[in-house]
Design an enzyme around this catalytic site. Structure first.
Site, PDB file in Angstrom:
ATOM      1  CB  SER A   1      22.969  58.469 111.429  1.00 29.52           C
ATOM      2  OG  SER A   1      22.711  57.209 112.014  1.00 29.52           O
TER       3      SER A   1
ATOM      4  CE1 TYR B   1      25.755  56.039 107.506  1.00 29.71           C
ATOM      5  CE2 TYR B   1      25.390  55.255 109.745  1.00 29.71           C
ATOM      6  CZ  TYR B   1      24.931  55.891 108.608  1.00 29.71           C
ATOM      7  OH  TYR B   1      23.651  56.384 108.575  1.00 29.71           O
TER       8      TYR B   1
END
Length: 276
Positions: free
Chosen positions: A140, A153
């Site tokens: 990501s 995350y």
């Protein structure tokens, strides 16, 4: 060994980006092993791919949060030749760390890190046995900068990025190509898109569909790219995160996420946001 006898394994294949990655591989005449949780109509999706593209499909319903999940996958794959592994499954979301359930934190670590590594280790000998094989790990843009109100995350995706780059160096002499995809915000559904849009107009401008990301990612994988940053806005964001000092980047990006939380009832846990 004929190409038709080899399979691509895709995790999180039942929805979102994983579903689009599976479609893109099937469109390129790749046989598939689809891994996803129960309740995502995985067998119906597999039947659709077979009917439309004429590829062979194996569907495995498995929950990566369960202890026996790796053994289940190993048993299903033991007699199959695998030349592509797509580690897509992931858990994300936005929430104050001290309000996040401990079990949810553990779930992010298990799915985003532990199962990605263990599944790769499980299949590495199969991949090395092929003349040419591929691993696509979905990280990501969050891996490029620590982000408050997400905390775990981005750290998990930074692990995926580092792991991918290290593995690429280790496996290149065996004909195993490793690629890591760094998507920005994804339009997985209208609710997720709406919440991401609350982070600001620039984040909204960078939203991409799973179909767009799948096409870019798979194309780059087969072109032997090592890192894929999809889309102009995402590339600009990546460059800014590289150039600007972290003392500027971290508060700026974190404020955008805080805006998202403020737009909903922060006392109620957000539904799972699938960024990968």
């Amino acid at each position: 060994m004929k190409p038709k006898d080899t399979y691509a394994v895709v995790t999180g294949a039942g929805k979102g980006l994983g579903k689009s990655l599976s479609v893109e591989l099937a469109r390129r005449n790749k046989n598939l092993v689809l891994l996803a949780k129960e309740g995502e109509d995985l067998f119906g999706f597999g039947a659709f791919l077979t009917k439309k593209y004429g590829v062979k499909i194996h569907c495995v319903e498995v929950d990566f949060l369960q202890e026996e999940s790796l053994a289940t996958v190993a048993d299903k794959l033991k007699n199959l030749n695998v030349n592509i592994l797509v580690n897509n499954a992931g858990i994300g979301g936005s929430m104050f760390f001290d309000q996040t359930d401990i079990q949810r934190i553990d779930s992010i670590l298990q799915v985003n890190i532990r199962m990605l590594v263990m599944l790769t280790r499980l299949l590495i000998s199969k991949l090395k046995n092929q003349t040419s094989s591929y691993i696509l790990n979905v990280a990501s843009m969050a891996s490029c900068c620590p982000i408050a109100y997400k905390s775990v995350y981005p750290a998990s995706k930074a692990f995926v990025y580092s792991f991918s780059k290290s593995l690429a160096e280790e496996l290149k002499c065996f004909g195993v190509h490793v690629c890591v995809l760094l998507p920005g915000p994804i339009k997985t559904n209208s609710e997720v898109s709406h919440r991401i849009e609350k982070q600001g107009w620039w984040v909204k401008a960078g939203l991409q569909t799973p179909t767009q990301l799948a096409q870019i990612g798979i194309d780059a994988l087969f072109r032997h790219k090592s890192v894929v940053i999809p889309g102009l806005i995402t590339k600009i964001n990546w460059l800014l995160l590289k150039i600007l000092p972290k003392s500027i980047c971290i508060p700026m990006v974190s404020q955008a996420v805080k805006n998202e939380i403020s737009a909903v009832d922060s006392a109620v846990p957000l539904k799972e946001l699938k960024f990968t």
